[in-house]
Design a protein around this motif. Structure first.
Motif, PDB file in Angstrom:
ATOM      1  N   ALA A   1      18.566  -6.021  -1.659  1.00 43.77           N
ATOM      2  CA  ALA A   1      19.841  -6.105  -2.373  1.00 43.77           C
ATOM      3  C   ALA A   1      20.778  -6.907  -1.488  1.00 43.77           C
ATOM      4  N   VAL A   2      21.136  -8.118  -1.939  1.00 43.05           N
ATOM      5  CA  VAL A   2      21.959  -9.018  -1.135  1.00 43.05           C
ATOM      6  C   VAL A   2      23.345  -9.100  -1.752  1.00 43.05           C
ATOM      7  N   LEU A   3      24.361  -8.929  -0.912  1.00 36.59           N
ATOM      8  CA  LEU A   3      25.746  -8.827  -1.362  1.00 36.59           C
ATOM      9  C   LEU A   3      26.491 -10.139  -1.139  1.00 36.59           C
ATOM     10  N   TYR A   4      27.218 -10.584  -2.158  1.00 34.41           N
ATOM     11  CA  TYR A   4      27.969 -11.836  -2.086  1.00 34.41           C
ATOM     12  C   TYR A   4      29.443 -11.582  -2.398  1.00 34.41           C
ATOM     13  N   ARG A   5      30.303 -12.194  -1.576  1.00 34.67           N
ATOM     14  CA  ARG A   5      31.745 -12.204  -1.856  1.00 34.67           C
ATOM     15  C   ARG A   5      32.225 -13.645  -1.725  1.00 34.67           C
TER      16      ARG A   5
ATOM     17  N   ARG B   1       0.815  -1.216   0.000  1.00 35.33           N
ATOM     18  CA  ARG B   1       0.000   0.000   0.000  1.00 35.33           C
ATOM     19  C   ARG B   1       0.847   1.265   0.000  1.00 35.33           C
ATOM     20  N   ALA B   2       2.136   1.114   0.285  1.00 34.11           N
ATOM     21  CA  ALA B   2       3.065   2.244   0.221  1.00 34.11           C
ATOM     22  C   ALA B   2       3.799   2.285  -1.116  1.00 34.11           C
ATOM     23  N   GLY B   3       3.396   1.410  -2.046  1.00 34.98           N
ATOM     24  CA  GLY B   3       3.999   1.416  -3.371  1.00 34.98           C
ATOM     25  C   GLY B   3       5.300   0.656  -3.466  1.00 34.98           C
ATOM     26  N   ARG B   4       5.598  -0.167  -2.447  1.00 34.40           N
ATOM     27  CA  ARG B   4       6.828  -0.959  -2.478  1.00 34.40           C
ATOM     28  C   ARG B   4       6.502  -2.438  -2.702  1.00 34.40           C
ATOM     29  N   THR B   5       7.545  -3.209  -3.007  1.00 34.93           N
ATOM     30  CA  THR B   5       7.376  -4.636  -3.282  1.00 34.93           C
ATOM     31  C   THR B   5       8.114  -5.436  -2.223  1.00 34.93           C
ATOM     32  N   PRO B   6       7.440  -5.873  -1.177  1.00 35.07           N
ATOM     33  CA  PRO B   6       8.114  -6.594  -0.082  1.00 35.07           C
ATOM     34  C   PRO B   6       8.416  -8.033  -0.457  1.00 35.07           C
ATOM     35  N   ASN B   7       9.337  -8.639   0.273  1.00 32.97           N
ATOM     36  CA  ASN B   7       9.617 -10.058   0.112  1.00 32.97           C
ATOM     37  C   ASN B   7       9.220 -10.763   1.404  1.00 32.97           C
TER      38      ASN B   7
ATOM     39  N   ALA C   1      20.128   1.598  -0.995  1.00 31.02           N
ATOM     40  CA  ALA C   1      19.469   0.682  -0.067  1.00 31.02           C
ATOM     41  C   ALA C   1      19.749   1.115   1.374  1.00 31.02           C
ATOM     42  N   ASP C   2      18.851   0.720   2.253  1.00 31.92           N
ATOM     43  CA  ASP C   2      18.952   1.103   3.661  1.00 31.92           C
ATOM     44  C   ASP C   2      18.597  -0.111   4.515  1.00 31.92           C
TER      45      ASP C   2
ATOM     46  N   GLY D   1      20.567  -5.189   2.298  1.00 30.72           N
ATOM     47  CA  GLY D   1      19.647  -4.168   2.789  1.00 30.72           C
ATOM     48  C   GLY D   1      18.407  -4.097   1.938  1.00 30.72           C
ATOM     49  N   ILE D   2      17.484  -3.235   2.341  1.00 33.40           N
ATOM     50  CA  ILE D   2      16.214  -3.072   1.640  1.00 33.40           C
ATOM     51  C   ILE D   2      16.349  -1.933   0.622  1.00 33.40           C
ATOM     52  N   ILE D   3      15.969  -2.215  -0.614  1.00 32.86           N
ATOM     53  CA  ILE D   3      16.096  -1.220  -1.683  1.00 32.86           C
ATOM     54  C   ILE D   3      15.168  -0.036  -1.405  1.00 32.86           C
ATOM     55  N   HIS D   4      15.735   1.169  -1.433  1.00 27.89           N
ATOM     56  CA  HIS D   4      14.965   2.394  -1.225  1.00 27.89           C
ATOM     57  C   HIS D   4      14.527   2.995  -2.549  1.00 27.89           C
ATOM     58  N   HIS D   5      15.470   3.159  -3.486  1.00 27.83           N
ATOM     59  CA  HIS D   5      15.112   3.672  -4.812  1.00 27.83           C
ATOM     60  C   HIS D   5      16.192   3.320  -5.826  1.00 27.83           C
ATOM     61  N   ALA D   6      15.795   3.323  -7.082  1.00 24.88           N
ATOM     62  CA  ALA D   6      16.726   3.079  -8.187  1.00 24.88           C
ATOM     63  C   ALA D   6      17.375   4.397  -8.614  1.00 24.88           C
TER      64      ALA D   6
END
Length: 389
Positions: A370-374, A109-115, A305-306, A382-387
């Protein structure tokens, strides 16, 4: 960086296994039983019975949340009885409502796409469920699930520290990799978590299930967090607010039935006619708008992301390179990760990061992770805030 894989449970260890009734969790329990562990099966009770039955007696696909939970529990009870495994059902309905269902609706409802799967793993499966196990007085050495992942530990300290926390790494079967869903599980919790299917391919899991005549070998695998048939019902607690569908220039193309019914990158079901394919480019919750564009206009060079989590709570002390996944099905893309200085964005914390990709990526969706792999190991996320275009 070098990593050491953590040892799996051994003979005489007491192991709690999260059972869903599916092939992965039942084979996990069976393998641990064959190892000589004392196995205790536990299943989460999630379903509140708060949604009505589907019309015409329609049968649902197996899902995490739905009325067929009673069938899953019966299957788990039968499996445990056949293999002399103690079994418990842990009620986490209220926690699931608060942390997953309510969150899911609020975000859409806030215009985001949760997982919801990421949310469920961190708050419920590896949170409330284990709290419930403890409240029942069950002492255990390890908690195991049927996820395709593994727990490792760095050989040296992270980011110029001496900390070597438990971390999540990809499993042998990359086609079934589930680490993306697990990135928010704290390292302190991972100390007692193990994934026995880490070194087994899915086809071999099915072969083991058939070899031991497990009923789960014939069961349909869970497909969704909630059945698509129930999506509209879930949002029926509030009336949807229709609004305009526009293009990037602000031209009105049609009407939408409520922003919660749309996601970034969506093409089907838009109700707009055009000479070329259009996709949901963005969702403006403040002005109740759904914005469409052609596919090329959905490509981004970076994102912000935040709400980051880091293994052992050790945040990076300098910019670094990593591979990044922006959704479960996306291919990892190399990127540069650095602190982001938010100037006029009050919705961002001081711990936001800018992730700049080595190649443009498609359909970055706020609310996703956004999940980081090394080196195949999760370095944070973190959770994507904006592109960033």
């Amino acid at each position: 960086m070098n990593f050491i894989e953590e040892q799996l449970p051994q003979k005489d260890d007491t192991v709690v296994v999260g059972l869903s009734g599916g092939v992965d969790s039942t084979v996990t329990a069976l393998l641990l039983k064959q190892t000589g562990c004392r196995v205790i099966g536990v299943t989460m009770a999630l379903w509140k019975g708060d949604l009505p039955a589907l019309p015409d007696g329609k049968k649902l696909r197996s899902s995490c949340y739905g009325p067929d939970e009673v069938e899953d529990i019966a299957a788990c009870e039968q499996f445990c009885a056949e293999h002399d495994i103690e079994y418990r059902v842990i009620d986490v309905k209220d926690e699931y409502q608060k942390h997953v269902l309510d969150y899911f609706k609020t975000e859409y409802r806030a215009g985001r796409t949760p997982n919801p799967c990421i949310r469920c793993n961190s708050f419920i499966k590896f949170g409330a469920l284990l709290d419930g196990v403890q409240k029942q007085g069950i002492a255990y050495d390890y908690f195991c699930t049927g996820h395709y992942a593994k727990v490792v530990r760095p050989h040296e300290g992270l980011w110029h520290t001496d900390k070597t926390p438990a971390m999540i790494a990809t499993a042998l079967d990359s086609t079934k990799d589930q680490t993306y869903f697990l990135y928010r599980i704290p390292s302190a919790t991972l100390e007692k978590v193990r994934f026995p299917l880490a070194a087994i391919e899915k086809k071999d899991v099915f072969a083991l299930a058939r070899q031991h005549n497990l009923a789960s070998a014939l069961r349909e695998e869970s497909q969704d967090f909630i059945p698509p048939e129930y999506f509209d019902m879930l949002f029926s607690d509030k009336a949807s607010i229709p609004g305009d569908i526009i293009d990037l220039d602000g031209h009105v193309l049609g009407r939408h039935r409520g922003i919660e019914h749309y996601t970034i990158g969506q093409r089907r079901g838009l109700g707009v006619s055009s000479t070329r394919p259009l996709y949901v480019h963005s969702i403006d919750a403040k002005n109740n708008l759904v914005v469409l564009a052609v596919e090329s206009e959905l490509h981004s060079s970076a994102l912000v992301a935040d709400d980051f989590v880091w293994p052992g709570d050790v945040a990076p002390d300098e910019p670094f390179d990593a591979f990044v996944k922006i959704r479960l099905a996306s291919k990892p893309v190399r990127a540069r990760i650095e602190k982001y200085a938010a100037v006029h964005e009050s919705s961002l914390s001081e711990h936001a990061y800018l992730i700049t990709f080595s190649e443009r990526v498609h359909a970055v969706a706020p609310g996703q992770s956004a999940v980081l792999y090394r080196d195949g190991v999760i370095a944070g996320g973190g959770i994507i805030h904006h592109a960033v275009a």
